[in-house]
Design a protein around this motif. Structure first.
Motif, PDB file in Angstrom:
ATOM      1  N   LEU A  92       5.606  20.106  14.015  1.00  0.00           N
ATOM      2  CA  LEU A  92       5.994  19.722  15.381  1.00  0.00           C
ATOM      3  C   LEU A  92       6.632  18.339  15.403  1.00  0.00           C
ATOM      4  CD1 LEU A  92       2.810  21.044  17.214  1.00  0.00           C
ATOM      5  CD2 LEU A  92       5.140  21.833  17.671  1.00  0.00           C
ATOM      6  N   CYS A 112      10.194  18.626  14.172  1.00  0.00           N
ATOM      7  CA  CYS A 112      11.050  19.236  15.192  1.00  0.00           C
ATOM      8  C   CYS A 112      11.367  18.239  16.306  1.00  0.00           C
ATOM      9  CB  CYS A 112      10.375  20.481  15.776  1.00  0.00           C
ATOM     10  SG  CYS A 112      10.242  21.862  14.629  1.00  0.00           S
ATOM     11  N   TYR A 113      10.401  17.421  16.658  1.00  0.00           N
ATOM     12  CA  TYR A 113      10.586  16.414  17.700  1.00  0.00           C
ATOM     13  C   TYR A 113      11.633  15.383  17.267  1.00  0.00           C
ATOM     14  CZ  TYR A 113       9.257  12.983  21.301  1.00  0.00           C
ATOM     15  OH  TYR A 113       9.263  12.101  22.358  1.00  0.00           O
ATOM     16  N   PRO A 138      12.071  25.878  17.142  1.00  0.00           N
ATOM     17  CA  PRO A 138      11.352  25.236  18.246  1.00  0.00           C
ATOM     18  C   PRO A 138      12.032  25.505  19.580  1.00  0.00           C
ATOM     19  CG  PRO A 138      12.652  23.622  17.047  1.00  0.00           C
ATOM     20  CD  PRO A 138      12.745  24.906  16.269  1.00  0.00           C
ATOM     21  N   TYR A 152      11.497  24.399  24.103  1.00  0.00           N
ATOM     22  CA  TYR A 152      10.803  23.534  25.049  1.00  0.00           C
ATOM     23  C   TYR A 152      10.329  24.366  26.224  1.00  0.00           C
ATOM     24  CZ  TYR A 152      11.580  19.142  22.673  1.00  0.00           C
ATOM     25  OH  TYR A 152      11.524  18.126  21.759  1.00  0.00           O
ATOM     26  N   LEU A 163       7.243  20.500  23.711  1.00  0.00           N
ATOM     27  CA  LEU A 163       7.718  21.160  22.503  1.00  0.00           C
ATOM     28  C   LEU A 163       6.848  22.377  22.217  1.00  0.00           C
ATOM     29  CD1 LEU A 163       9.573  21.088  19.985  1.00  0.00           C
ATOM     30  CD2 LEU A 163       7.895  19.571  18.918  1.00  0.00           C
ATOM     31  N   LEU A 202       6.260  25.966  19.536  1.00  0.00           N
ATOM     32  CA  LEU A 202       6.577  26.751  18.344  1.00  0.00           C
ATOM     33  C   LEU A 202       5.782  28.054  18.400  1.00  0.00           C
ATOM     34  CD1 LEU A 202       6.611  24.343  15.258  1.00  0.00           C
ATOM     35  CD2 LEU A 202       8.494  25.770  16.058  1.00  0.00           C
TER      36      LEU A 202
END
Length: 263
Positions: free
Chosen positions: A74, A77-78, A98, A100, A105, A107
Protein backbone atom coordinates in the motif's frame (compact mmCIF):
# COMPACT_ATOMS: atom_id res chain seq x y z
CA UNK A 1 17.57 8.52 -4.84
CA UNK A 2 14.19 9.59 -3.51
CA UNK A 3 12.68 7.93 -0.50
CA UNK A 4 9.49 8.58 1.43
CA UNK A 5 8.41 7.45 4.87
CA UNK A 6 4.73 6.55 4.67
CA UNK A 7 2.30 5.98 7.54
CA UNK A 8 -0.12 3.25 6.42
CA UNK A 9 -3.54 2.56 7.99
CA UNK A 10 -3.56 6.06 9.47
CA UNK A 11 -4.17 9.68 8.49
CA UNK A 12 -1.81 10.81 11.30
CA UNK A 13 1.95 10.89 10.56
CA UNK A 14 2.90 9.55 14.00
CA UNK A 15 0.53 6.56 13.91
CA UNK A 16 -0.19 3.50 11.77
CA UNK A 17 2.57 1.29 10.37
CA UNK A 18 5.48 3.15 8.81
CA UNK A 19 7.25 2.01 5.67
CA UNK A 20 10.25 3.59 3.94
CA UNK A 21 9.76 3.54 0.16
CA UNK A 22 12.74 4.05 -2.17
CA UNK A 23 12.31 5.08 -5.81
CA UNK A 24 15.21 3.43 -7.64
CA UNK A 25 16.27 4.15 -11.22
CA UNK A 26 19.44 2.05 -10.99
CA UNK A 27 18.87 -1.51 -9.83
CA UNK A 28 20.28 -2.26 -6.39
CA UNK A 29 21.75 -5.55 -5.26
CA UNK A 30 19.81 -7.68 -2.78
CA UNK A 31 22.59 -7.06 -0.26
CA UNK A 32 22.23 -3.27 -0.61
CA UNK A 33 18.47 -3.42 -0.12
CA UNK A 34 18.73 -5.78 2.85
CA UNK A 35 21.34 -3.52 4.46
CA UNK A 36 19.10 -0.46 4.06
CA UNK A 37 16.12 -2.34 5.54
CA UNK A 38 18.15 -3.47 8.54
CA UNK A 39 19.50 0.03 9.10
CA UNK A 40 16.22 1.97 9.12
CA UNK A 41 14.66 -0.21 11.82
CA UNK A 42 11.13 -0.37 10.38
CA UNK A 43 9.23 -3.61 10.03
CA UNK A 44 9.43 -3.34 6.22
CA UNK A 45 11.21 -1.28 3.59
CA UNK A 46 10.03 -1.12 -0.04
CA UNK A 47 12.06 -0.55 -3.21
CA UNK A 48 10.40 0.48 -6.48
CA UNK A 49 12.72 -0.11 -9.44
CA UNK A 50 11.65 2.11 -12.36
CA UNK A 51 12.49 0.94 -15.86
CA UNK A 52 10.61 2.56 -18.75
CA UNK A 53 6.88 1.94 -18.43
CA UNK A 54 7.37 -0.82 -15.87
CA UNK A 55 8.05 -0.70 -12.14
CA UNK A 56 9.07 -3.65 -9.98
CA UNK A 57 8.47 -3.78 -6.24
CA UNK A 58 10.68 -5.60 -3.73
CA UNK A 59 10.09 -5.58 0.02
CA UNK A 60 12.48 -6.39 2.88
CA UNK A 61 12.08 -6.90 6.62
CA UNK A 62 15.15 -6.22 8.80
CA UNK A 63 16.27 -9.84 8.24
CA UNK A 64 15.01 -11.06 4.86
CA UNK A 65 13.16 -10.35 1.63
CA UNK A 66 9.36 -10.57 1.88
CA UNK A 67 7.23 -12.36 -0.71
CA UNK A 68 4.10 -10.55 0.49
CA UNK A 69 3.45 -7.54 2.73
CA UNK A 70 0.22 -5.59 2.53
CA UNK A 71 1.20 -2.40 4.32
CA UNK A 72 4.44 -2.01 2.33
CA UNK A 73 2.52 -2.70 -0.89
CA UNK A 74 0.00 0.00 0.00
CA UNK A 75 2.84 2.40 0.82
CA UNK A 76 4.44 1.75 -2.58
CA UNK A 77 1.12 2.33 -4.38
CA UNK A 78 0.65 5.57 -2.44
CA UNK A 79 4.09 6.84 -3.51
CA UNK A 80 3.44 5.86 -7.14
CA UNK A 81 0.20 7.86 -7.07
CA UNK A 82 1.92 10.86 -5.44
CA UNK A 83 4.68 10.83 -8.06
CA UNK A 84 2.15 10.63 -10.89
CA UNK A 85 3.65 7.36 -12.14
CA UNK A 86 1.15 5.52 -14.32
CA UNK A 87 3.35 2.54 -15.19
CA UNK A 88 2.48 -0.99 -14.16
CA UNK A 89 3.73 -2.02 -10.71
CA UNK A 90 4.84 -5.66 -10.66
CA UNK A 91 5.14 -7.64 -7.43
CA UNK A 92 5.10 -11.32 -6.57
CA UNK A 93 4.52 -12.49 -10.13
CA UNK A 94 1.50 -10.23 -10.65
CA UNK A 95 0.53 -6.64 -11.40
CA UNK A 96 -0.85 -4.48 -8.60
CA UNK A 97 -4.06 -2.64 -9.42
CA UNK A 98 -4.74 -0.05 -6.70
CA UNK A 99 -7.87 2.07 -6.70
CA UNK A 100 -9.34 4.81 -4.55
CA UNK A 101 -12.60 4.33 -2.62
CA UNK A 102 -13.97 7.47 -0.90
CA UNK A 103 -10.47 9.01 -1.03
CA UNK A 104 -8.90 5.94 0.59
CA UNK A 105 -6.35 3.76 -1.15
CA UNK A 106 -7.74 0.29 -1.84
CA UNK A 107 -6.34 -3.05 -3.01
CA UNK A 108 -8.21 -6.22 -3.84
CA UNK A 109 -6.50 -9.25 -2.28
CA UNK A 110 -7.53 -12.90 -2.79
CA UNK A 111 -8.46 -14.78 0.37
CA UNK A 112 -6.41 -17.84 1.19
CA UNK A 113 -7.72 -21.11 -0.24
CA UNK A 114 -9.20 -23.52 2.27
CA UNK A 115 -6.28 -25.89 1.68
CA UNK A 116 -3.90 -23.26 3.10
CA UNK A 117 -5.66 -23.43 6.47
CA UNK A 118 -4.75 -26.59 8.35
CA UNK A 119 -4.89 -27.86 11.94
CA UNK A 120 -2.23 -30.57 12.20
CA UNK A 121 0.56 -28.23 13.33
CA UNK A 122 -1.77 -26.68 15.92
CA UNK A 123 -1.89 -29.92 17.92
CA UNK A 124 1.88 -29.83 18.47
CA UNK A 125 1.79 -26.17 19.53
CA UNK A 126 -1.17 -26.41 21.85
CA UNK A 127 0.92 -26.73 25.03
CA UNK A 128 2.52 -23.34 24.34
CA UNK A 129 -0.85 -21.59 24.19
CA UNK A 130 -2.95 -23.23 26.88
CA UNK A 131 -5.07 -20.08 27.37
CA UNK A 132 -5.95 -19.74 23.69
CA UNK A 133 -9.40 -20.65 22.40
CA UNK A 134 -8.08 -22.04 19.11
CA UNK A 135 -4.99 -22.20 16.90
CA UNK A 136 -5.06 -21.90 13.11
CA UNK A 137 -1.79 -22.34 11.15
CA UNK A 138 -2.10 -20.77 7.70
CA UNK A 139 0.33 -20.83 4.79
CA UNK A 140 2.31 -17.69 3.91
CA UNK A 141 3.66 -16.53 0.55
CA UNK A 142 7.13 -17.71 1.56
CA UNK A 143 5.86 -21.29 2.02
CA UNK A 144 6.05 -21.04 5.80
CA UNK A 145 3.28 -20.70 8.39
CA UNK A 146 1.52 -17.88 10.20
CA UNK A 147 0.04 -19.09 13.49
CA UNK A 148 -3.34 -17.49 14.14
CA UNK A 149 -4.08 -17.58 17.88
CA UNK A 150 -7.64 -16.89 19.01
CA UNK A 151 -8.26 -15.66 22.55
CA UNK A 152 -11.48 -15.10 24.44
CA UNK A 153 -11.24 -11.36 25.03
CA UNK A 154 -9.34 -8.12 24.51
CA UNK A 155 -7.76 -8.30 27.97
CA UNK A 156 -5.95 -11.51 27.02
CA UNK A 157 -4.57 -9.86 23.86
CA UNK A 158 -3.24 -6.85 25.76
CA UNK A 159 -1.52 -9.09 28.34
CA UNK A 160 0.70 -10.80 25.75
CA UNK A 161 4.44 -10.16 26.03
CA UNK A 162 6.22 -9.94 22.66
CA UNK A 163 9.31 -11.67 24.09
CA UNK A 164 7.30 -14.84 24.77
CA UNK A 165 7.35 -15.72 21.05
CA UNK A 166 11.14 -15.78 20.65
CA UNK A 167 11.73 -19.28 22.08
CA UNK A 168 8.68 -20.69 20.27
CA UNK A 169 9.95 -19.28 16.96
CA UNK A 170 13.37 -20.87 17.59
CA UNK A 171 11.76 -24.24 18.30
CA UNK A 172 9.44 -24.08 15.28
CA UNK A 173 11.40 -22.45 12.41
CA UNK A 174 8.56 -23.07 9.95
CA UNK A 175 6.40 -20.56 11.81
CA UNK A 176 7.18 -17.19 10.27
CA UNK A 177 4.81 -15.09 12.38
CA UNK A 178 2.16 -15.15 15.10
CA UNK A 179 -1.12 -13.24 15.12
CA UNK A 180 -3.14 -13.13 18.35
CA UNK A 181 -6.73 -11.95 18.03
CA UNK A 182 -10.06 -11.78 19.84
CA UNK A 183 -13.58 -10.72 18.91
CA UNK A 184 -14.91 -7.45 20.33
CA UNK A 185 -18.48 -6.51 21.22
CA UNK A 186 -19.03 -5.05 17.75
CA UNK A 187 -20.14 -7.30 14.88
CA UNK A 188 -17.28 -8.53 12.63
CA UNK A 189 -14.81 -6.47 14.67
CA UNK A 190 -11.66 -7.85 16.26
CA UNK A 191 -8.56 -6.73 18.08
CA UNK A 192 -5.20 -8.19 17.08
CA UNK A 193 -1.42 -8.13 17.56
CA UNK A 194 1.26 -9.57 15.27
CA UNK A 195 4.72 -10.85 16.24
CA UNK A 196 7.46 -12.11 13.90
CA UNK A 197 10.85 -12.65 15.57
CA UNK A 198 12.06 -14.73 12.60
CA UNK A 199 11.64 -11.65 10.41
CA UNK A 200 13.34 -9.35 12.89
CA UNK A 201 9.99 -7.84 13.93
CA UNK A 202 9.32 -7.93 17.66
CA UNK A 203 5.79 -6.59 17.08
CA UNK A 204 4.30 -5.12 13.92
CA UNK A 205 2.17 -2.05 14.73
CA UNK A 206 -0.56 -2.75 12.16
CA UNK A 207 -0.34 -5.90 10.03
CA UNK A 208 -2.50 -6.37 6.95
CA UNK A 209 -1.53 -9.89 5.85
CA UNK A 210 -2.64 -11.31 9.20
CA UNK A 211 -6.03 -9.69 8.70
CA UNK A 212 -6.34 -11.35 5.28
CA UNK A 213 -5.57 -14.66 7.01
CA UNK A 214 -8.23 -13.93 9.64
CA UNK A 215 -10.78 -13.08 6.95
CA UNK A 216 -9.92 -16.37 5.23
CA UNK A 217 -10.53 -18.35 8.42
CA UNK A 218 -13.80 -16.55 9.17
CA UNK A 219 -14.99 -17.08 5.60
CA UNK A 220 -14.60 -20.82 6.09
CA UNK A 221 -16.76 -20.58 9.22
CA UNK A 222 -19.50 -18.33 7.80
CA UNK A 223 -20.98 -17.55 4.38
CA UNK A 224 -21.94 -13.93 5.07
CA UNK A 225 -18.86 -12.23 6.56
CA UNK A 226 -19.41 -9.08 4.48
CA UNK A 227 -17.08 -6.66 6.25
CA UNK A 228 -14.23 -7.05 8.71
CA UNK A 229 -12.42 -4.57 10.96
CA UNK A 230 -9.33 -5.49 12.97
CA UNK A 231 -8.09 -2.88 15.46
CA UNK A 232 -4.39 -2.99 16.29
CA UNK A 233 -1.85 -0.53 17.73
CA UNK A 234 -2.63 3.15 18.36
CA UNK A 235 -6.34 2.51 17.70
CA UNK A 236 -5.54 2.00 14.01
CA UNK A 237 -7.55 -0.60 12.11
CA UNK A 238 -7.39 -2.69 8.98
CA UNK A 239 -10.78 -2.58 7.25
CA UNK A 240 -11.97 -4.71 4.35
CA UNK A 241 -15.04 -5.80 2.43
CA UNK A 242 -15.30 -9.51 1.57
CA UNK A 243 -16.80 -10.50 -1.76
CA UNK A 244 -16.32 -13.51 -4.06
CA UNK A 245 -13.33 -14.88 -2.12
CA UNK A 246 -11.57 -11.52 -2.27
CA UNK A 247 -10.93 -8.82 0.30
CA UNK A 248 -11.09 -5.19 -0.78
CA UNK A 249 -8.77 -3.55 1.75
CA UNK A 250 -9.11 0.21 2.19
CA UNK A 251 -6.49 2.26 4.00
CA UNK A 252 -5.68 5.82 4.90
CA UNK A 253 -2.07 6.70 4.11
CA UNK A 254 -0.03 9.85 4.67
CA UNK A 255 3.53 11.10 4.60
CA UNK A 256 5.27 10.58 7.93
CA UNK A 257 8.32 12.44 6.65
CA UNK A 258 8.91 14.65 3.64
CA UNK A 259 10.96 13.43 0.70
CA UNK A 260 14.59 12.69 1.45
CA UNK A 261 17.46 11.22 -0.50
CA UNK A 262 19.83 8.52 0.55
CA UNK A 263 21.16 4.96 0.34
Amino acid sequence: MKNYRIAVFSSAPNAGNHCLVFLVSKELTKREMQSAAAENGLSETAFIHLLGNKATLRIFSPLCEMQSCLHATLAACYVMHHEGLNCELHFGGGILKPQYVNDELALRIPLLPKAAIEQTTALVLRKHFINASSLWPVATASQKLRLMIEYADERSIRAIQASSFTDIADAFPDIESFFAYAATDLPNAFIGRMFAPQLGISEDPVNGNSCIALASILSVQTDDLGVLMVRQAQQCSVEMTIENNNALVTANCCFAELESRGL
